[in-house]
Design a protein around this motif. Structure first.
Motif, short mmCIF file in Angstrom:
data_model
loop_
_atom_site.label_atom_id
_atom_site.label_comp_id
_atom_site.label_asym_id
_atom_site.label_seq_id
_atom_site.Cartn_x
_atom_site.Cartn_y
_atom_site.Cartn_z
N GLU A 127 0.83 -1.21 0.00
CA GLU A 127 0.00 0.00 0.00
C GLU A 127 0.87 1.25 0.00
O GLU A 127 0.59 2.22 -0.72
N TRP A 128 1.92 1.24 0.80
CA TRP A 128 2.84 2.39 0.85
C TRP A 128 3.44 2.65 -0.52
O TRP A 128 3.50 3.80 -0.97
N ARG A 129 3.88 1.61 -1.20
CA ARG A 129 4.48 1.78 -2.53
C ARG A 129 3.44 2.31 -3.53
O ARG A 129 3.75 3.18 -4.35
N LEU A 130 2.23 1.80 -3.45
CA LEU A 130 1.20 2.24 -4.38
C LEU A 130 0.84 3.70 -4.13
O LEU A 130 0.68 4.49 -5.08
N LYS A 131 0.74 4.07 -2.87
CA LYS A 131 0.43 5.46 -2.52
C LYS A 131 1.56 6.39 -2.99
O LYS A 131 1.29 7.48 -3.52
N ARG A 170 -4.84 -0.63 -10.57
CA ARG A 170 -3.56 -1.17 -10.09
C ARG A 170 -3.71 -1.79 -8.72
O ARG A 170 -3.19 -2.87 -8.44
N ALA A 171 -4.44 -1.10 -7.85
CA ALA A 171 -4.65 -1.62 -6.50
C ALA A 171 -5.40 -2.95 -6.55
O ALA A 171 -5.07 -3.90 -5.82
N ARG A 172 -6.40 -3.01 -7.39
CA ARG A 172 -7.17 -4.24 -7.51
C ARG A 172 -6.30 -5.39 -8.03
O ARG A 172 -6.43 -6.54 -7.58
N ALA A 173 -5.38 -5.06 -8.97
CA ALA A 173 -4.49 -6.08 -9.51
C ALA A 173 -3.48 -6.56 -8.45
O ALA A 173 -3.13 -7.74 -8.38
N VAL A 174 -3.01 -5.63 -7.62
CA VAL A 174 -2.01 -5.97 -6.59
C VAL A 174 -2.64 -6.76 -5.44
O VAL A 174 -2.09 -7.77 -4.99
N PHE A 175 -3.80 -6.31 -4.97
CA PHE A 175 -4.37 -6.87 -3.75
C PHE A 175 -5.52 -7.86 -3.98
O PHE A 175 -5.82 -8.67 -3.10
N GLY A 176 -6.18 -7.74 -5.12
CA GLY A 176 -7.36 -8.56 -5.36
C GLY A 176 -8.61 -7.86 -4.89
O GLY A 176 -8.58 -7.05 -3.95
N PRO A 177 -9.76 -8.16 -5.51
CA PRO A 177 -11.01 -7.44 -5.20
C PRO A 177 -11.48 -7.61 -3.76
O PRO A 177 -12.02 -6.69 -3.17
#
Length: 242
Positions: A177-181, A219-226
């Protein structure tokens, strides 16, 4: 003994140099306060002069201390040293790790201490380098200790770690999450620079911002899943993406 006498003389010289610069900074602060809005160059000029005095102080101290002695003093007296102590004080970080982190932070501080330009292009350059520095620190410390280091930027990382643990999600949730933010913040700054250079209309800026936010949600959905995303948004995580 000669060694003791020499050490005492060095300590006295260090104390005198520090006092001389403190006196200069105090006088300069008084001049700035007295001049108020009429101070030449305003607040930025004042801050730049303080940073220059700080740089000169360390230059003078480096002339009488060994590199190790200078680093020990810097780890006590500089912003980088204080940040390193505060964030890593009660952790398993080794002295070697702390010194390596300090050097990276000090290098960043030295480069940007005299920069008071708040233009989007400068903010982008600074933030890009800041992110690169943080990644180097992560490589030095590993994810667990890096979480302690990020306390210097606020409580959000720790809250992310705690939330992920309570949800039973993967341990690397907070780091991802930190990297995505961070990626999102850089992309927004890049968009601002582009918008200023190409003179986007307000409507075009808003449209590009909406597109960027949508891309980051994907991107978040791809990284973490729905499943993780729905749980996170339901509990207030990822509020920065809204």
């Amino acid at each position: 003994a000669p060694g003791v006498s020499s050490a005492a003389a060095t300590a006295a010289r260090v104390a005198q140099i520090k006092k001389d610069y403190e006196d200069m900074m105090t006088r300069f602060a008084a001049e700035f306060t007295a001049a108020g809005e009429h101070f030449p160059g305003g607040l930025n000029a004042y801050l730049r002069q303080l940073a220059l005095l700080e740089r000169e102080k360390w230059k003078d101290l480096s002339a009488i201390l060994t590199p190790r002695e200078l680093e020990d003093l810097q780890m006590q007296d500089t912003h980088a040293g204080q940040l390193t102590r505060e964030c890593l004080a009660n952790t398993a970080a080794t002295d070697e790790q702390r010194r390596a982190v300090f050097r990276l932070q000090q290098e960043f501080d030295d480069k940007w201490a005299l920069t008071f330009d708040l233009s989007a292009a400068t903010l982008l350059a600074r933030q890009t380098e800041r992110q690169a520095t943080q990644e180097k620190i992560l490589a030095l410390l590993g994810p667990d200790l890096f979480g302690a280091w990020l306390h210097g930027e606020g409580s959000d990382y720790a809250l992310s770690v705690d939330w992920a643990a309570r949800q039973g999600f993967a341990p690397d949730f907070a780091l991802n999450e930190w990297r995505l933010k961070s990626e999102f913040e850089l992309a927004r700054l890049q968009l601002t620079v582009q918008a200023q250079a190409q003179r986007f209309s307000r409507e075009e800026v808003e449209g590009r911002e909406a597109e960027l936010a949508q891309r980051m949600r994907e991107r978040a959905r791809a990284v973490f899943g729905p499943t993780v995303i729905e749980a996170a948004q339901g509990s207030g995580r990822f509020s920065w993406l809204r």
